[in-house]
Design a protein around this motif. Structure first.
Motif, PDB file in Angstrom:
ATOM      1  N   ASP A 122       0.902  -1.311   0.163  1.00 57.93           N
ATOM      2  CA  ASP A 122      -0.019  -0.125  -0.022  1.00 57.93           C
ATOM      3  C   ASP A 122       0.807   1.281  -0.003  1.00 57.93           C
ATOM      4  OD1 ASP A 122      -2.200  -1.516   0.074  1.00 57.93           O
ATOM      5  OD2 ASP A 122      -2.688  -1.516   2.241  1.00 57.93           O
ATOM      6  N   ALA A 123       1.995   1.236   0.753  1.00 55.48           N
ATOM      7  CA  ALA A 123       2.528   2.651   0.897  1.00 55.48           C
ATOM      8  C   ALA A 123       3.317   2.579  -0.330  1.00 55.48           C
ATOM      9  CB  ALA A 123       3.541   2.112   2.195  1.00 55.48           C
ATOM     10  N   ALA A 124       4.051   1.539  -0.878  1.00 53.44           N
ATOM     11  CA  ALA A 124       4.685   1.661  -2.176  1.00 53.44           C
ATOM     12  C   ALA A 124       4.008   2.014  -3.262  1.00 53.44           C
ATOM     13  CB  ALA A 124       5.660   0.344  -2.413  1.00 53.44           C
ATOM     14  N   PHE A 125       2.789   1.612  -3.376  1.00 57.13           N
ATOM     15  CA  PHE A 125       2.008   1.955  -4.643  1.00 57.13           C
ATOM     16  C   PHE A 125       0.967   3.029  -4.490  1.00 57.13           C
ATOM     17  CE2 PHE A 125       3.806  -2.224  -5.468  1.00 57.13           C
ATOM     18  CZ  PHE A 125       3.833  -2.372  -6.794  1.00 57.13           C
ATOM     19  N   ALA A 126       1.122   3.931  -3.279  1.00 58.46           N
ATOM     20  CA  ALA A 126       0.179   4.938  -3.058  1.00 58.46           C
ATOM     21  C   ALA A 126       0.247   6.095  -3.899  1.00 58.46           C
ATOM     22  CB  ALA A 126       0.065   5.247  -1.477  1.00 58.46           C
ATOM     23  N   ASP A 127       1.708   6.268  -4.245  1.00 60.61           N
ATOM     24  CA  ASP A 127       1.951   7.433  -5.098  1.00 60.61           C
ATOM     25  C   ASP A 127       2.618   7.473  -6.256  1.00 60.61           C
ATOM     26  OD1 ASP A 127       1.309  10.334  -5.580  1.00 60.61           O
ATOM     27  OD2 ASP A 127       3.329  10.935  -4.275  1.00 60.61           O
ATOM     28  N   ILE A 128       2.690   6.255  -6.881  1.00 60.13           N
ATOM     29  CA  ILE A 128       3.852   5.998  -7.951  1.00 60.13           C
ATOM     30  C   ILE A 128       3.333   7.085  -9.100  1.00 60.13           C
ATOM     31  CG2 ILE A 128       4.478   4.542  -9.845  1.00 60.13           C
ATOM     32  CD1 ILE A 128       4.938   2.510  -7.509  1.00 60.13           C
ATOM     33  N   ILE A 158      21.491   5.668   4.938  1.00 62.25           N
ATOM     34  CA  ILE A 158      22.474   6.291   4.144  1.00 62.25           C
ATOM     35  C   ILE A 158      22.064   7.813   3.778  1.00 62.25           C
ATOM     36  CG2 ILE A 158      23.318   4.210   3.239  1.00 62.25           C
ATOM     37  CD1 ILE A 158      21.861   4.699   0.485  1.00 62.25           C
ATOM     38  N   TRP A 159      20.747   8.269   4.081  1.00 67.15           N
ATOM     39  CA  TRP A 159      20.509   9.629   3.772  1.00 67.15           C
ATOM     40  C   TRP A 159      20.557  10.840   4.801  1.00 67.15           C
ATOM     41  CZ3 TRP A 159      17.756   4.879   2.820  1.00 67.15           C
ATOM     42  CH2 TRP A 159      17.383   4.979   1.484  1.00 67.15           C
ATOM     43  N   GLY A 160      20.611  10.319   6.077  1.00 63.00           N
ATOM     44  CA  GLY A 160      20.894  11.093   7.250  1.00 63.00           C
ATOM     45  C   GLY A 160      21.888  10.831   8.189  1.00 63.00           C
ATOM     46  N   SER A 161      22.440   9.503   8.226  1.00 60.55           N
ATOM     47  CA  SER A 161      23.315   9.350   9.450  1.00 60.55           C
ATOM     48  C   SER A 161      24.510   9.123   8.908  1.00 60.55           C
ATOM     49  CB  SER A 161      22.901   7.870  10.085  1.00 60.55           C
ATOM     50  OG  SER A 161      23.650   7.320  10.802  1.00 60.55           O
ATOM     51  N   LEU A 162      25.617   9.987   9.330  1.00 58.55           N
ATOM     52  CA  LEU A 162      26.822   9.715   8.814  1.00 58.55           C
ATOM     53  C   LEU A 162      27.792   8.441   9.335  1.00 58.55           C
ATOM     54  CD1 LEU A 162      28.416  13.565   9.153  1.00 58.55           C
ATOM     55  CD2 LEU A 162      27.370  12.273   7.144  1.00 58.55           C
ATOM     56  N   PRO A 163      27.302   8.102  10.587  1.00 55.19           N
ATOM     57  CA  PRO A 163      27.986   6.697  10.618  1.00 55.19           C
ATOM     58  C   PRO A 163      27.516   5.628   9.801  1.00 55.19           C
ATOM     59  CG  PRO A 163      27.236   7.697  12.802  1.00 55.19           C
ATOM     60  CD  PRO A 163      26.727   8.685  12.022  1.00 55.19           C
ATOM     61  N   ASP A 164      26.227   5.656   9.339  1.00 58.53           N
ATOM     62  CA  ASP A 164      25.844   4.765   8.359  1.00 58.53           C
ATOM     63  C   ASP A 164      26.362   5.010   7.139  1.00 58.53           C
ATOM     64  OD1 ASP A 164      24.340   3.823  10.541  1.00 58.53           O
ATOM     65  OD2 ASP A 164      22.297   4.114   9.682  1.00 58.53           O
ATOM     66  N   VAL A 165      26.426   6.317   6.608  1.00 52.51           N
ATOM     67  CA  VAL A 165      27.129   6.609   5.346  1.00 52.51           C
ATOM     68  C   VAL A 165      28.483   6.379   5.096  1.00 52.51           C
ATOM     69  CG1 VAL A 165      27.783   8.604   4.027  1.00 52.51           C
ATOM     70  CG2 VAL A 165      25.398   8.611   5.151  1.00 52.51           C
ATOM     71  N   PHE A 166      29.305   6.489   6.098  1.00 53.78           N
ATOM     72  CA  PHE A 166      30.649   6.373   6.114  1.00 53.78           C
ATOM     73  C   PHE A 166      30.888   4.670   6.194  1.00 53.78           C
ATOM     74  CE2 PHE A 166      31.544  10.567   8.637  1.00 53.78           C
ATOM     75  CZ  PHE A 166      31.436  11.355   7.424  1.00 53.78           C
ATOM     76  N   ILE A 191      13.774  -2.605   0.911  1.00 50.62           N
ATOM     77  CA  ILE A 191      14.083  -1.472   1.607  1.00 50.62           C
ATOM     78  C   ILE A 191      13.069  -1.021   2.753  1.00 50.62           C
ATOM     79  CG2 ILE A 191      15.547   0.593   1.714  1.00 50.62           C
ATOM     80  CD1 ILE A 191      16.880  -0.211  -0.653  1.00 50.62           C
ATOM     81  N   LEU A 192      12.034  -0.665   1.811  1.00 52.71           N
ATOM     82  CA  LEU A 192      10.659  -0.123   2.407  1.00 52.71           C
ATOM     83  C   LEU A 192      10.178  -1.319   3.277  1.00 52.71           C
ATOM     84  CD1 LEU A 192       8.849   2.133   2.406  1.00 52.71           C
ATOM     85  CD2 LEU A 192       7.590   1.060   0.453  1.00 52.71           C
ATOM     86  N   ASP A 193      10.203  -2.349   2.944  1.00 50.42           N
ATOM     87  CA  ASP A 193       9.479  -3.511   3.661  1.00 50.42           C
ATOM     88  C   ASP A 193      10.341  -3.732   5.128  1.00 50.42           C
ATOM     89  OD1 ASP A 193       7.396  -5.538   3.998  1.00 50.42           O
ATOM     90  OD2 ASP A 193       8.884  -7.122   3.600  1.00 50.42           O
ATOM     91  N   GLN A 194      11.777  -3.488   4.885  1.00 46.02           N
ATOM     92  CA  GLN A 194      12.581  -3.906   6.141  1.00 46.02           C
ATOM     93  C   GLN A 194      12.619  -2.326   7.194  1.00 46.02           C
ATOM     94  OE1 GLN A 194      16.395  -4.776   4.473  1.00 46.02           O
ATOM     95  NE2 GLN A 194      15.869  -6.767   3.889  1.00 46.02           N
ATOM     96  N   GLY A 195      12.030  -1.458   6.874  1.00 48.73           N
ATOM     97  CA  GLY A 195      11.875  -0.310   7.674  1.00 48.73           C
ATOM     98  C   GLY A 195      12.844   0.716   7.727  1.00 48.73           C
ATOM     99  N   HIS A 196      13.652   0.667   6.849  1.00 49.58           N
ATOM    100  CA  HIS A 196      14.949   1.610   6.666  1.00 49.58           C
ATOM    101  C   HIS A 196      14.567   3.087   6.460  1.00 49.58           C
ATOM    102  CE1 HIS A 196      17.601  -1.638   7.332  1.00 49.58           C
ATOM    103  NE2 HIS A 196      17.339  -2.265   6.216  1.00 49.58           N
ATOM    104  N   ILE A 197      13.473   3.301   5.614  1.00 50.32           N
ATOM    105  CA  ILE A 197      13.167   4.406   5.249  1.00 50.32           C
ATOM    106  C   ILE A 197      11.339   4.585   4.672  1.00 50.32           C
ATOM    107  CG2 ILE A 197      13.762   4.248   3.015  1.00 50.32           C
ATOM    108  CD1 ILE A 197      14.778   7.396   3.257  1.00 50.32           C
ATOM    109  N   SER A 198      10.976   5.545   4.778  1.00 52.57           N
ATOM    110  CA  SER A 198       9.550   5.721   4.295  1.00 52.57           C
ATOM    111  C   SER A 198       9.603   5.760   2.698  1.00 52.57           C
ATOM    112  CB  SER A 198       8.714   6.669   5.040  1.00 52.57           C
ATOM    113  OG  SER A 198       9.189   7.753   4.441  1.00 52.57           O
TER     114      SER A 198
END
Length: 324
Positions: free
Chosen positions: A47-53, A204-212, A160-167
């Motif tokens: 539902d979330a993935a296809f709501a606004d494609i 990988i969008w907002g956390s520098l520890p995760d980005v690096f 990625i969406l299903d795993q809850g990493h980002i909306s």
């Protein structure tokens, strides 16, 4: 004859472009949604993935009309690595030194390369792209030229969406679907992204520890060597046969020395047991590099010699301030 062929090619492109329409895309998205259900994604994720494609014709146009590269390294590097970017890289390296060195040791990647990748890919997170990844990958899959590839990216984004990493609405990136401050494609995210800050999300969008950590993890997994640099610019004391040029050919420094390869200042190559390839990013009249294993790793990240050289060059500018 050639005029008729040109007209036919133009008509073919025109027909292909006209085939990309909202109704056809809507039907294609319905098929994707059905397939998502068959793959077992949670109803809430679907539902979330296809709501606004939406159909993103700009992404399709960008994919079809990527510009041919007509620059040389001598003109490209000053644009890709201007002095302000070098200054910013050094400043950010100092600012995050403790974290960078911790991650560098954990993954076996020198911190200066992590910072250089960050700077070349997204201007240190300043520009990560604002295209909705689910819409662009669905649009590019629908367009059809690389359907299998972009369809795989679409479903990886759903995972990625299903795993809850980002909306879904926050999952944004380039027109091709490259995401976050590392510009990972969704499949690369699933393979290499790290939750280094331990909050349960690979951000990988907002956390520098995760980005690096994600950047370092990628390089570590594609053959990075901690005790080596990336390449060295060289000169040729004599021509080297074309059959010996390119990343597929590996020789020791001693062997390259015998073939007439010298340091850029004309002196002998270092005496070290290390293999390298001889690469000409432009042509026989342009720059020449002996490329080490880490150059190959950078080419796995982005299959562009210009990208690899830009990252390596910025990393050297971070390490050797005196060369200014």
């Amino acid at each position: 004859m050639w005029k008729r062929a040109l007209v036919a090619a133009l008509l073919s492109v025109s027909a292909s472009a006209s085939a990309v329409d909202a109704d056809g895309f809507s039907q294609y998205v319905s098929q994707l949604k059905q397939e998502a259900g068959e793959k077992g994604y949670a109803p809430a994720t679907i539902d979330a993935a296809f709501a606004d494609i939406k159909l993103f014709k700009r992404a399709i146009s960008a994919d079809r009309n990527q510009p041919e590269f007509k620059k040389t390294l001598d003109t490209y590097l000053p644009q890709a690595v201007p002095q302000w970017k070098v200054d910013k890289a050094r400043k950010l390296y100092k600012e995050h030194r403790e974290l960078l060195e911790e991650i560098g040791k954990a993954y076996g990647v020198q911190p200066r390369f992590i910072v250089a990748l960050w700077g070349i890919e997204t201007n240190f997170g300043g520009y990560t792209g604002n295209y909705p990844v689910l819409s662009t990958t669905a649009s590019l899959a629908y367009e059809g030229r690389r359907e299998d590839f972009f369809k795989e990216q679409f479903f990886a984004a759903m995972t990625i969406l299903d795993q809850g990493h980002i909306s879904a609405d926050a999952m944004r990136g380039s027109w091709a679907g490259a995401m976050g401050q590392t510009q990972f494609m969704p499949t690369s995210f699933l393979s290499y992204a790290e939750d280094y800050d331990g909050d349960g999300r690979k951000d990988i969008w907002g956390s520098l520890p995760d980005v690096f950590a994600s950047a370092a993890n990628y390089l570590s997994n594609v053959g990075w060597q901690y005790n080596q640099t990336w390449a060295r610019q060289v000169k040729l004391a004599q021509p080297v046969d074309e059959s010996l040029q390119g990343l597929k050919v590996k020789k020791t420094l001693a062997e390259w020395q015998q073939l007439g390869v010298r340091r850029f200042d004309g002196s002998d190559l270092p005496v070290r047991d290390i293999e390298a390839s001889l690469v000409f990013p432009d042509d026989a009249d342009g720059r020449v590099y002996l490329a080490y294993a880490n150059y190959d790793a950078l080419m796995r990240w982005n299959r562009s010699h210009y990208f690899a050289v830009a990252v390596g060059y910025l990393s050297d500018r971070i390490k050797f301030p005196a060369i200014d």
